[in-house]
Design an enzyme around this catalytic site. Sequence first.
Site, mmCIF file in Angstrom:
data_model
loop_
_atom_site.group_PDB
_atom_site.id
_atom_site.type_symbol
_atom_site.label_atom_id
_atom_site.label_comp_id
_atom_site.label_asym_id
_atom_site.label_seq_id
_atom_site.Cartn_x
_atom_site.Cartn_y
_atom_site.Cartn_z
ATOM 1 N N GLY A 134 -6.681 -12.704 5.847
ATOM 2 C CA GLY A 134 -5.841 -12.336 6.874
ATOM 3 C C GLY A 134 -6.325 -12.728 8.178
ATOM 4 N N GLY B 188 -7.177 -1.109 1.650
ATOM 5 C CA GLY B 188 -6.521 -0.228 2.653
ATOM 6 C C GLY B 188 -6.229 -0.661 4.034
ATOM 7 N N PHE B 189 -7.108 -1.585 4.507
ATOM 8 C CA PHE B 189 -7.125 -2.093 5.789
ATOM 9 C C PHE B 189 -7.636 -3.568 5.865
ATOM 10 C CE2 PHE B 189 -7.546 2.534 5.824
ATOM 11 C CZ PHE B 189 -6.619 2.723 6.843
ATOM 12 N N GLY B 190 -6.843 -4.364 6.655
ATOM 13 C CA GLY B 190 -7.372 -5.501 7.101
ATOM 14 C C GLY B 190 -8.743 -5.449 7.921
ATOM 15 N N GLY B 191 -9.149 -6.816 8.322
ATOM 16 C CA GLY B 191 -10.287 -6.786 9.351
ATOM 17 C C GLY B 191 -11.470 -6.166 8.935
ATOM 18 N N GLY C 1 -10.857 -9.896 1.186
ATOM 19 C CA GLY C 1 -11.265 -8.875 2.161
ATOM 20 C C GLY C 1 -12.512 -9.429 2.771
ATOM 21 N N MET D 245 0.862 -1.255 0.018
ATOM 22 C CA MET D 245 -0.098 0.136 0.148
ATOM 23 C C MET D 245 1.004 1.255 0.024
ATOM 24 S SD MET D 245 -2.621 -1.087 2.962
ATOM 25 C CE MET D 245 -3.390 -2.920 2.882
ATOM 26 N N MET E 296 -11.857 -7.576 -5.178
ATOM 27 C CA MET E 296 -11.960 -6.904 -3.678
ATOM 28 C C MET E 296 -13.380 -6.943 -3.188
ATOM 29 S SD MET E 296 -8.952 -6.211 -3.048
ATOM 30 C CE MET E 296 -9.107 -5.611 -1.258
HETATM 31 C C1 DX5 Z 1 -7.018 -5.041 1.956
HETATM 32 C C2 DX5 Z 1 -5.961 -5.791 1.562
HETATM 33 C C3 DX5 Z 1 -6.565 -7.554 2.150
HETATM 34 C C4 DX5 Z 1 -6.473 -7.691 3.577
HETATM 35 C C5 DX5 Z 1 -7.377 -8.470 4.017
HETATM 36 O O1 DX5 Z 1 -6.600 -3.709 1.453
HETATM 37 O O2 DX5 Z 1 -5.880 -6.044 0.292
HETATM 38 O O3 DX5 Z 1 -5.724 -8.526 1.673
HETATM 39 O O4 DX5 Z 1 -5.256 -7.790 4.217
HETATM 40 O O5 DX5 Z 1 -7.583 -8.852 5.214
HETATM 41 P P1 DX5 Z 1 -8.809 -9.645 6.210
HETATM 42 O O6 DX5 Z 1 -8.785 -10.869 5.827
HETATM 43 O O7 DX5 Z 1 -8.515 -9.098 7.477
HETATM 44 O O8 DX5 Z 1 -9.967 -8.697 5.366
HETATM 45 ZN ZN ZN Z 2 -4.745 -7.814 -0.820
#
Ligand code: DX5
Ligand code: ZN
Length: 225
Positions: free
Chosen positions: A206, A151-154, A185, A45, A146
């Site tokens: 993730g 931008g963010f996990g979780g 995601g 990112m 997507m």
């Molecule tokens: C989001 C990332 C994902 C993210 C997935 O921008 O591209 O790969 O890490 O994380 P989870 O599985 O926690 O949604």
């Molecule tokens: Zn990803």
Amino acid sequence: MNDRNSRALKKILSPSILAADHAALADGLKIVQDNALEWIHLDIMDGNFVPNISFGPGVVKALRSRDDKLFFDTHLMLARPDKYIEKFAESGADLITVHVEPDYPITETLCRIRELGKKAGISLNPDTPAEALLPYLDIVDLVLVMSVFPGFGGQKFIADVLPKIEKLAQWRTERGGNWRIEVDGGVDSTTAPLCLAAGADTLVAGTAFFKAPDKPAFIRLCQGE
Ligand code: DX5
Ligand code: ZN
């Protein structure tokens, strides 16, 4: 990935190291290795295309120095991915996925990835229609859908993307394509089966992977077993 019959594509779980402890990424890598997985997902990112900064090619190279077998599934969330293809290829990426939304020479970038001997992927955000990918479907090895805004996990899985996965799977059958359909995601034990049923064959997870109390059971679920 070279299987001509897309329906026979093996189901793959690609854990995102974004959800591992960043002060000990090698430990995250080891968890993936210890679970006999073949892929690992590396989220890059730039704080521009997405509102967050993760890590760059130096970290990818350092992880590669600890592992020469895992397939490095590298997801570039960059406004100008074309400027960094060589860097990520040199660092040990096996698959380089770029987004369709930013303004840069997309066809040239995908071709360059392949020229460098890597697999090429194209990704689209939840609010980008599948049709945006039509010019590229014959020059990619993977389409990354997507299921959250990157931008963010979780984050919570956006179920509105399921019909888009179905449409891509239908196009793949109609065209005799052999590109993988990967979803990224909010993939967890509830949403993974929905993605597989819609036609996905490759799942990124993730948070759900690294927090799973029973990883083998979660892996089997994601592999459609
Ligand atoms: C989001 C990332 C994902 C993210 C997935 O921008 O591209 O790969 O890490 O994380 P989870 O599985 O926690 O949604
Ligand atoms: Zn990803």
